[in-house]
Design a protein around this motif. Structure first.
Motif, PDB file in Angstrom:
ATOM      1  N   ILE B 228      -3.056   2.086   8.758  1.00 21.50           N
ATOM      2  CA  ILE B 228      -2.151   3.036   9.391  1.00 21.50           C
ATOM      3  C   ILE B 228      -0.725   2.510   9.371  1.00 21.50           C
ATOM      4  O   ILE B 228      -0.475   1.340   9.668  1.00 21.50           O
ATOM      5  N   VAL B 229       0.191   3.393   8.974  1.00 16.44           N
ATOM      6  CA  VAL B 229       1.612   3.075   9.072  1.00 16.44           C
ATOM      7  C   VAL B 229       2.103   3.652  10.393  1.00 16.44           C
ATOM      8  O   VAL B 229       1.814   4.810  10.701  1.00 16.44           O
ATOM      9  N   THR B 230       2.794   2.879  11.184  1.00 17.24           N
ATOM     10  CA  THR B 230       3.313   3.423  12.444  1.00 17.24           C
ATOM     11  C   THR B 230       4.646   2.786  12.819  1.00 17.24           C
ATOM     12  O   THR B 230       4.914   1.632  12.505  1.00 17.24           O
ATOM     13  N   HIS B 231       5.477   3.601  13.464  1.00 16.49           N
ATOM     14  CA  HIS B 231       6.750   3.104  13.976  1.00 16.49           C
ATOM     15  C   HIS B 231       6.645   2.786  15.457  1.00 16.49           C
ATOM     16  O   HIS B 231       7.587   2.313  16.066  1.00 16.49           O
ATOM     17  N   ASN B 232       5.484   3.106  16.007  1.00 14.10           N
ATOM     18  CA  ASN B 232       5.310   2.992  17.442  1.00 14.10           C
ATOM     19  C   ASN B 232       4.571   1.682  17.734  1.00 14.10           C
ATOM     20  O   ASN B 232       3.400   1.520  17.420  1.00 14.10           O
ATOM     21  N   MET B 233       5.294   0.713  18.334  1.00 14.58           N
ATOM     22  CA  MET B 233       4.719  -0.617  18.556  1.00 14.58           C
ATOM     23  C   MET B 233       3.524  -0.583  19.490  1.00 14.58           C
ATOM     24  O   MET B 233       2.526  -1.266  19.273  1.00 14.58           O
ATOM     25  N   GLN B 234       3.633   0.247  20.560  1.00 14.37           N
ATOM     26  CA  GLN B 234       2.502   0.334  21.480  1.00 14.37           C
ATOM     27  C   GLN B 234       1.272   0.857  20.752  1.00 14.37           C
ATOM     28  O   GLN B 234       0.160   0.401  20.982  1.00 14.37           O
ATOM     29  N   GLN B 235       1.526   1.832  19.865  1.00 11.56           N
ATOM     30  CA  GLN B 235       0.394   2.395  19.126  1.00 11.56           C
ATOM     31  C   GLN B 235      -0.246   1.334  18.234  1.00 11.56           C
ATOM     32  O   GLN B 235      -1.465   1.194  18.209  1.00 11.56           O
ATOM     33  N   ALA B 236       0.573   0.582  17.526  1.00  9.84           N
ATOM     34  CA  ALA B 236       0.049  -0.479  16.670  1.00  9.84           C
ATOM     35  C   ALA B 236      -0.770  -1.444  17.515  1.00  9.84           C
ATOM     36  O   ALA B 236      -1.870  -1.867  17.124  1.00  9.84           O
ATOM     37  N   ASN B 237      -0.264  -1.776  18.677  1.00  9.27           N
ATOM     38  CA  ASN B 237      -0.953  -2.702  19.583  1.00  9.27           C
ATOM     39  C   ASN B 237      -2.287  -2.116  20.048  1.00  9.27           C
ATOM     40  O   ASN B 237      -3.293  -2.810  20.099  1.00  9.27           O
ATOM     41  N   ARG B 238      -2.275  -0.813  20.376  1.00  9.38           N
ATOM     42  CA  ARG B 238      -3.482  -0.189  20.906  1.00  9.38           C
ATOM     43  C   ARG B 238      -4.572  -0.034  19.855  1.00  9.38           C
ATOM     44  O   ARG B 238      -5.728  -0.297  20.109  1.00  9.38           O
ATOM     45  N   VAL B 239      -4.206   0.456  18.662  1.00  9.58           N
ATOM     46  CA  VAL B 239      -5.261   0.871  17.730  1.00  9.58           C
ATOM     47  C   VAL B 239      -5.673  -0.183  16.710  1.00  9.58           C
ATOM     48  O   VAL B 239      -6.766  -0.105  16.166  1.00  9.58           O
ATOM     49  N   SER B 240      -4.807  -1.159  16.419  1.00 12.89           N
ATOM     50  CA  SER B 240      -5.115  -1.982  15.246  1.00 12.89           C
ATOM     51  C   SER B 240      -5.767  -3.310  15.593  1.00 12.89           C
ATOM     52  O   SER B 240      -5.623  -3.828  16.703  1.00 12.89           O
ATOM     53  N   ASP B 241      -6.498  -3.836  14.598  1.00 14.81           N
ATOM     54  CA  ASP B 241      -7.075  -5.175  14.720  1.00 14.81           C
ATOM     55  C   ASP B 241      -6.172  -6.190  14.039  1.00 14.81           C
ATOM     56  O   ASP B 241      -6.036  -7.313  14.479  1.00 14.81           O
ATOM     57  N   ASN B 242      -5.569  -5.753  12.928  1.00 19.60           N
ATOM     58  CA  ASN B 242      -4.663  -6.635  12.191  1.00 19.60           C
ATOM     59  C   ASN B 242      -3.346  -5.922  11.957  1.00 19.60           C
ATOM     60  O   ASN B 242      -3.294  -4.697  11.922  1.00 19.60           O
ATOM     61  N   CYS B 243      -2.289  -6.710  11.801  1.00 18.89           N
ATOM     62  CA  CYS B 243      -0.972  -6.139  11.567  1.00 18.89           C
ATOM     63  C   CYS B 243      -0.315  -6.809  10.377  1.00 18.89           C
ATOM     64  O   CYS B 243      -0.500  -8.011  10.161  1.00 18.89           O
ATOM     65  N   ALA B 244       0.460  -6.018   9.630  1.00 10.95           N
ATOM     66  CA  ALA B 244       1.298  -6.600   8.582  1.00 10.95           C
ATOM     67  C   ALA B 244       2.715  -6.143   8.864  1.00 10.95           C
ATOM     68  O   ALA B 244       2.964  -4.950   9.024  1.00 10.95           O
ATOM     69  N   PHE B 245       3.631  -7.095   8.947  1.00 12.50           N
ATOM     70  CA  PHE B 245       5.014  -6.767   9.261  1.00 12.50           C
ATOM     71  C   PHE B 245       5.840  -6.746   7.977  1.00 12.50           C
ATOM     72  O   PHE B 245       5.986  -7.761   7.308  1.00 12.50           O
ATOM     73  N   PHE B 246       6.359  -5.575   7.626  1.00 13.10           N
ATOM     74  CA  PHE B 246       7.180  -5.395   6.422  1.00 13.10           C
ATOM     75  C   PHE B 246       8.649  -5.433   6.819  1.00 13.10           C
ATOM     76  O   PHE B 246       9.033  -4.960   7.878  1.00 13.10           O
ATOM     77  N   LEU B 247       9.472  -5.969   5.926  1.00 15.74           N
ATOM     78  CA  LEU B 247      10.898  -6.015   6.215  1.00 15.74           C
ATOM     79  C   LEU B 247      11.683  -5.955   4.904  1.00 15.74           C
ATOM     80  O   LEU B 247      11.233  -6.470   3.875  1.00 15.74           O
ATOM     81  N   SER B 248      12.827  -5.287   4.965  1.00 14.31           N
ATOM     82  CA  SER B 248      13.720  -5.279   3.817  1.00 14.31           C
ATOM     83  C   SER B 248      15.096  -5.641   4.349  1.00 14.31           C
ATOM     84  O   SER B 248      15.713  -4.871   5.076  1.00 14.31           O
ATOM     85  N   GLU B 249      15.532  -6.861   4.034  1.00 15.18           N
ATOM     86  CA  GLU B 249      16.787  -7.353   4.620  1.00 15.18           C
ATOM     87  C   GLU B 249      17.931  -7.286   3.628  1.00 15.18           C
ATOM     88  O   GLU B 249      17.755  -7.587   2.447  1.00 15.18           O
ATOM     89  N   ASN B 250      19.094  -6.921   4.088  1.00 15.48           N
ATOM     90  CA  ASN B 250      20.331  -6.934   3.303  1.00 15.48           C
ATOM     91  C   ASN B 250      20.175  -6.259   1.944  1.00 15.48           C
ATOM     92  O   ASN B 250      20.604  -6.796   0.927  1.00 15.48           O
ATOM     93  N   GLY B 251      19.534  -5.104   1.931  1.00 16.15           N
ATOM     94  CA  GLY B 251      19.403  -4.362   0.690  1.00 16.15           C
ATOM     95  C   GLY B 251      18.422  -4.956  -0.305  1.00 16.15           C
ATOM     96  O   GLY B 251      18.310  -4.479  -1.431  1.00 16.15           O
ATOM     97  N   LYS B 252      17.739  -6.017   0.096  1.00 13.95           N
ATOM     98  CA  LYS B 252      16.723  -6.581  -0.802  1.00 13.95           C
ATOM     99  C   LYS B 252      15.452  -5.758  -0.700  1.00 13.95           C
ATOM    100  O   LYS B 252      15.222  -5.067   0.288  1.00 13.95           O
ATOM    101  N   PRO B 253      14.587  -5.779  -1.750  1.00  9.82           N
ATOM    102  CA  PRO B 253      13.356  -4.986  -1.686  1.00  9.82           C
ATOM    103  C   PRO B 253      12.468  -5.423  -0.517  1.00  9.82           C
ATOM    104  O   PRO B 253      12.532  -6.567  -0.065  1.00  9.82           O
ATOM    105  N   GLY B 254      11.639  -4.485  -0.034  1.00 10.26           N
ATOM    106  CA  GLY B 254      10.748  -4.781   1.077  1.00 10.26           C
ATOM    107  C   GLY B 254       9.692  -5.804   0.705  1.00 10.26           C
ATOM    108  O   GLY B 254       9.261  -5.890  -0.448  1.00 10.26           O
ATOM    109  N   HIS B 255       9.284  -6.576   1.681  1.00  8.03           N
ATOM    110  CA  HIS B 255       8.216  -7.551   1.460  1.00  8.03           C
ATOM    111  C   HIS B 255       7.506  -7.791   2.794  1.00  8.03           C
ATOM    112  O   HIS B 255       7.972  -7.354   3.837  1.00  8.03           O
ATOM    113  N   ILE B 256       6.382  -8.496   2.758  1.00  4.87           N
ATOM    114  CA  ILE B 256       5.670  -8.782   4.006  1.00  4.87           C
ATOM    115  C   ILE B 256       6.195 -10.088   4.589  1.00  4.87           C
ATOM    116  O   ILE B 256       6.281 -11.107   3.898  1.00  4.87           O
TER     117      ILE B 256
END
Lengths: 338, 283
Positions: B228-256
């Protein structure tokens, strides 16, 4: 801001005991009033022109109707406007027009829908690594619509006519049992089939362009929903694009039909006008109202002219009905969806 | 590593079984393994070198600020990415060890086994509720011994059955937004997928509908792996067993940035940026 016009929405007479809606007064600015009047006039003028054409045709056609009678004019299959006992009517022209329109739809509809689907769903992004296929095809279809009908007529006469002989012979040989398909003298040119096919080719661009437009409006969400369930492209077309586009497709076909009914030049170049029941599709001869008008215009004196205008009035009514029915179908489809 | 012929026979086996009766097919959650995934839009790299293992019977949440490539990654997992003009990708994605991008693999087969629920509810408006649920079977020519049972089963799992059981022949588009989304979940579950991908499934819904869908996710994870992709942190906390945090900094491509169990990610992540993000300090 100067307020120059007001409009009141009066509440309906309600129950005295319950709450009563307030009166809302809309106050419009001078510019708004001006825009409203211009837009209103423009919209009204289309209606006025339509009515004026109908009235003009009726007034000028009346001598013909008075001479032949309304029913007599509709069913008489000969066109003798001069001589001692003139007798004329649109009987054979009317049937010929309808047959031509049917043939043209049979030719145009499948090709147009397939073409629109190809442009929208299957065309590669680039052809030969450079040309954007979708844009190129779309503008080629539009260009096809821009070719004057007299050129289609000439092309039909010199090219299409000869290349359709084989098909006509084949149809006559194997489907001769169908009424109208048997050719007695082996001449296959100048027939209703050739004229109908030509008109079909002429209305393809409009049907294709409108269908393509409608197909492209299919909501992405619905498409992706089907794709994500494992639907193939053919499935997406059948179960998402077609149900969404049904109303628009019918509208497109009806508009094409309207054009097919009115085509004169190309038809009169191909078929040699004959009167009597149009009972053969593959051999020379046939009739249609626009071709009749184009062919006999300027001959036959006053009564002849009135007769042609009466024929025009009949055509005017048919196209009006076709378009009203089309608009109605489209509207009903839209209502059903909403 | 599988040889090409293995893949072909496997694909054929599965293809023939999908033509068989759906009721006889065991319900099995699958595992997804993505390695070295990169994605481009019109030549621009938007996702770089993503490795992620999505466990069977678990809910994996993809979190991160907008534009970091979560949805792009999700769409790569069931070959929806390639339907976009100018979209390209690299890397491998394996469903139960089988490469979904193998040349022998049909995209339609992949999507039938890895279902998807979108951000905006998208029931088929020209179809009834019942037809919507059965649409996937129709698209894939899957037979079932009892359509009524399957419709009830799928709608029950999606938590919609009691609300619509008396009006199954009504149009799907006439339901409320939350109900439409649950209908889309039922539609996705009806073909018995191994994995269900959800792209911000609650972002267009009210809190009550959101809660119902979160309950549904908890109910179905025994039989289908959820990503599941979610923007809602509480939701991620409630429903998921594992999390992957994606980030794209300073115009660089997204990565985990970081992957881990949800408990650890929300309490003591390794990376300070993860801690900042889950606590709402940026993004």
């Amino acid at each position: 801001m100067t307020i120059t016009e007001t409009e009141e929405h009066r509440p309906a007479e309600g129950d005295a005991a319950g709450p009563t809606p307030i009166k809302i007064t809309v106050r419009r600015s001078r510019t708004d009033v001006a825009y409203r009047r211009i837009a209103w006039t423009a919209a009204a003028s289309t209606f006025v022109i339509l009515v004026l054409i109908g009235v003009f045709l009726y007034i000028r056609a009346r001598p013909a109707f008075e001479y032949m009678g309304y029913w007599g004019f509709l069913k008489t299959q000969v066109w003798n406007v001069s001589g001692v006992h003139p007798s004329f009517g649109v009987g054979s022209a009317l049937l010929g027009t309808l047959i031509l329109a049917m043939i043209s739809l049979v030719v145009a509809v499948p090709v147009s829908i397939a073409c629109a689907l190809f442009i929208n769903e299957y065309a590669p992004r680039k052809i030969l690594g450079f040309f954007p296929a979708k844009g190129l095809l779309t503008s080629m279809v539009d260009l096809m619509a821009a070719i004057p009908s007299v050129i289609y007529g000439l092309w039909g006469f010199f090219v299409l006519q000869n290349s359709m002989k084989g098909l006509s012979r084949w149809l006559s040989d194997y489907f001769g049992f169908i009424p109208g398909f048997k050719v007695n003298t082996p001449v296959y040119t100048s027939s209703l089939l050739i004229a109908g096919t030509l008109v079909g080719i002429m209305i393809m661009p409009i049907i294709t362009a409108l269908c393509r437009e409608v197909f492209s409006l299919t909501p992405l969400g619905e498409r992706e929903g089907a794709v994500a369930l494992g639907a193939s492209r053919a499935r997406v077309i059948r179960d998402v694009v077609f149900p969404f586009s049904k109303g628009g497709m019918i509208g497109a076909i009806m508009l094409g039909l309207g054009r097919a009914l009115g085509e004169a030049i190309a038809v009169s170049i191909i078929i040699s006008l004959t009167f009597g029941p149009p009972n053969h599709l593959l051999q020379p001869g046939g009739n249609s109202i626009p071709a009749l008008i184009a062919d006999r215009f300027g001959s036959g004196g006053k009564l002849g002219a009135a007769g042609l205008l009466a024929a025009g009035l009949v055509l005017f009514f048919i196209t009006l009905i076709v378009n009203l029915v089309a608009a109605n179908i489209v509207r009903r489809q839209e209502k059903k969806r909403a | 590593m599988m040889t090409t012929s293995d893949v072909t026979t496997d694909a054929r086996k599965v293809a023939s079984s999908s033509a068989a009766n759906l009721g006889e097919q065991p319900i099995t959650a699958g595992e997804l393994n993505a390695t070295g995934v990169c994605a481009w839009f019109s030549g621009r790299l938007v996702l770089e070198d993503v490795d992620l293992f999505m466990e069977r019977h678990a809910v994996t949440a993809l979190i991160g600020p907008s534009g970091c490539g979560k949805s792009t990654f999700l769409r790569i997992l069931n070959r929806m990415h390639e339907t976009i003009n100018g979209a390209q990708l690299a890397g491998t994605v394996e469903l139960n060890g089988e490469d979904i991008y193998s040349p022998n693999q049909r995209a339609t087969w992949v999507r039938r086994h890895i279902g998807m629920v979108f951000q905006r509810p998208n029931p088929f408006p020209a179809m009834s509720i019942e037809q919507n649920v059965l649409a996937g079977l129709r698209f894939n020519r899957i037979k079932t011994s009892s359509k009524a049972d399957l419709v009830e089963e799928a709608l029950t799992k999606a938590g919609l059955w009691t609300e619509v059981k008396d009006r199954l022949s009504n149009m799907g588009g006439a339901l409320s937004g939350g109900q439409q989304q649950r209908l889309c979940i039922a539609r996705a579950l009806a073909v018995r997928p191994s994995v269900l991908l959800m792209d911000e499934p609650c972002s267009a819904l009210d809190p009550a509908s959101t809660l119902r869908i979160e309950e549904t996710i908890a109910d179905i994870k025994e039989e289908v792996t959820v990503v599941i992709v979610t923007h809602n942190m509480q939701q991620a906390n409630r429903v998921s067993d594992n999390c992957a945090f994606f980030l794209s900094e300073n115009g660089k491509p997204g990565h985990i940035v970081e992957v881990g169990s949800t408990v650890k990610m929300f309490s003591a992540p390794n990376d300070p940026r993860t801690l900042d993000y889950v606590n709402g300090r940026f993004g």
